[in-house]
Design a protein around this motif. Sequence first.
Motif, PDB file in Angstrom:
ATOM      1  N   VAL A 179      -1.956  22.280 -99.405  1.00  0.00           N
ATOM      2  CA  VAL A 179      -3.429  21.926 -98.878  1.00  0.00           C
ATOM      3  C   VAL A 179      -4.060  23.301 -98.182  1.00  0.00           C
ATOM      4  O   VAL A 179      -4.822  23.127 -97.886  1.00  0.00           O
ATOM      5  CB  VAL A 179      -3.313  20.517 -97.537  1.00  0.00           C
ATOM      6  N   GLU A 180      -3.288  24.516 -98.042  1.00  0.00           N
ATOM      7  CA  GLU A 180      -3.789  25.374 -97.237  1.00  0.00           C
ATOM      8  C   GLU A 180      -4.782  25.869 -98.590  1.00  0.00           C
ATOM      9  O   GLU A 180      -4.177  25.953 -99.946  1.00  0.00           O
ATOM     10  CB  GLU A 180      -2.687  26.481 -97.007  1.00  0.00           C
ATOM     11  N   ASP A 181      -5.680  26.826 -98.801  1.00  0.00           N
ATOM     12  CA  ASP A 181      -6.458  28.295 -99.576  1.00  0.00           C
ATOM     13  C   ASP A 181      -4.587  28.622-100.205  1.00  0.00           C
ATOM     14  O   ASP A 181      -4.615  29.084 -99.295  1.00  0.00           O
ATOM     15  CB  ASP A 181      -6.697  28.745 -99.001  1.00  0.00           C
ATOM     16  N   PHE A 182      -5.163  28.703-100.986  1.00  0.00           N
ATOM     17  CA  PHE A 182      -3.893  28.585-102.001  1.00  0.00           C
ATOM     18  C   PHE A 182      -3.475  30.330-102.729  1.00  0.00           C
ATOM     19  O   PHE A 182      -2.878  29.777-103.455  1.00  0.00           O
ATOM     20  CB  PHE A 182      -3.368  27.843-102.909  1.00  0.00           C
ATOM     21  N   GLY A 183      -4.826  31.102-102.788  1.00  0.00           N
ATOM     22  CA  GLY A 183      -4.698  32.734-102.832  1.00  0.00           C
ATOM     23  C   GLY A 183      -5.668  32.246-104.198  1.00  0.00           C
ATOM     24  O   GLY A 183      -6.360  31.848-105.179  1.00  0.00           O
ATOM     25  N   GLU A 184      -4.884  33.476-105.374  1.00  0.00           N
ATOM     26  CA  GLU A 184      -4.799  34.076-106.751  1.00  0.00           C
ATOM     27  C   GLU A 184      -4.655  33.571-107.356  1.00  0.00           C
ATOM     28  O   GLU A 184      -3.458  33.372-107.469  1.00  0.00           O
ATOM     29  CB  GLU A 184      -5.443  35.288-106.025  1.00  0.00           C
ATOM     30  N   GLU A 185      -5.573  33.265-108.611  1.00  0.00           N
ATOM     31  CA  GLU A 185      -4.277  32.718-110.027  1.00  0.00           C
ATOM     32  C   GLU A 185      -3.267  33.654-110.399  1.00  0.00           C
ATOM     33  O   GLU A 185      -3.585  34.992-110.585  1.00  0.00           O
ATOM     34  CB  GLU A 185      -5.196  32.060-111.366  1.00  0.00           C
ATOM     35  N   ILE A 186      -2.256  33.254-111.266  1.00  0.00           N
ATOM     36  CA  ILE A 186      -0.985  34.622-111.458  1.00  0.00           C
ATOM     37  C   ILE A 186      -0.534  33.758-112.407  1.00  0.00           C
ATOM     38  O   ILE A 186      -0.225  32.636-113.158  1.00  0.00           O
ATOM     39  CB  ILE A 186      -0.423  34.106-110.065  1.00  0.00           C
ATOM     40  N   GLU A 187      -0.879  34.777-113.391  1.00  0.00           N
ATOM     41  CA  GLU A 187      -0.441  34.522-115.102  1.00  0.00           C
ATOM     42  C   GLU A 187       1.299  34.394-115.095  1.00  0.00           C
ATOM     43  O   GLU A 187       2.354  34.792-114.738  1.00  0.00           O
ATOM     44  CB  GLU A 187      -0.788  35.444-115.807  1.00  0.00           C
ATOM     45  N   PRO A 188       1.599  33.476-116.317  1.00  0.00           N
ATOM     46  CA  PRO A 188       3.133  33.529-116.448  1.00  0.00           C
ATOM     47  C   PRO A 188       3.448  34.258-117.101  1.00  0.00           C
ATOM     48  O   PRO A 188       2.707  35.293-117.449  1.00  0.00           O
ATOM     49  CB  PRO A 188       2.780  32.068-117.890  1.00  0.00           C
ATOM     50  N   TYR A 235      -0.877  28.403-111.609  1.00  0.00           N
ATOM     51  CA  TYR A 235       0.078  29.311-111.149  1.00  0.00           C
ATOM     52  C   TYR A 235      -1.005  30.166-109.863  1.00  0.00           C
ATOM     53  O   TYR A 235      -1.613  30.566-110.338  1.00  0.00           O
ATOM     54  CB  TYR A 235       1.189  29.709-110.763  1.00  0.00           C
ATOM     55  N   TYR A 236      -1.202  29.840-108.359  1.00  0.00           N
ATOM     56  CA  TYR A 236      -1.794  30.139-107.018  1.00  0.00           C
ATOM     57  C   TYR A 236      -0.540  31.042-106.927  1.00  0.00           C
ATOM     58  O   TYR A 236       0.485  30.697-106.344  1.00  0.00           O
ATOM     59  CB  TYR A 236      -2.470  29.744-107.032  1.00  0.00           C
TER      60      TYR A 236
END
Length: 238
Positions: A7-16, A128-129
Amino acid sequence: MSWHENVEDFGEEIEPGATFRFECHPGLSCFGMCCATEITITPYDIARLRRHLGIDTHGFLSTYCQAFVDSLTGFPSVVLKHNEDGRCIFLQNHGCDIYESRPSCCRNYPLSKVIGDGGKSGQRLTTYYLQRRVSYCKGLGRGPEWTIDTYCEQNGLWPYQKANDIFIEIPFTYETLPFSIRHDKEVQSMIYQAVFDFDRFFEKYARRGPSAPPEDDHDMIAVLTRIVLNLINRTAGL
Ligand code: SF4
Ligand code: SF4
């Protein structure tokens, strides 16, 4: 709408396929600080935890959880209670007291899996983040190198994701209901009982239905999801 397991701010997108570094162990000065955040739990988390603790869903929810309703969607949610010190009810001096059965959200960190509705395609979109900027978390950016897959494998996330990906259809479908129904307290209570207090729900349902709920947790989540989606669709028809 989107659904995520943190539920937190989940950061930056990460590529597979991209890699990141992370480590977490009791030797770090931040050990347990993250356990003061809000931990949202899913029906599969509850299934695993209530078995781990040897209680039913009703006992688990009343002892260890707090329920609330999302003010926007009206969908009921459940988080773990905190102790007076503001940290998770399961946190002890030695660390997490239910570590082998810890919820999806705790297993995922510093990753977050976010599922979006994909718009007109009708397909669910998974992104995913990666959390990179939690100031107190000393494990970010150091330690072993991971990919999303190796991190999920290491943290036993696959069975959690499999079950959560089934359950996700419930909040998505709930959001298609008209606002007045989504925010009706009786409807919210019915959904809460079915989705989270499922031992009692199945007890009541089994009295009217032909069979007991499946013992396998994934099968149980699949059956539960089908029943609740039917309930939602019937409610929409009122
Ligand atoms: S390294 Fe991060 S996740 Fe691990 S205990 Fe410290 S704050 Fe929590
Ligand atoms: S369940 Fe365990 S890992 Fe998760 S917040 Fe609570 S104590 Fe920390």
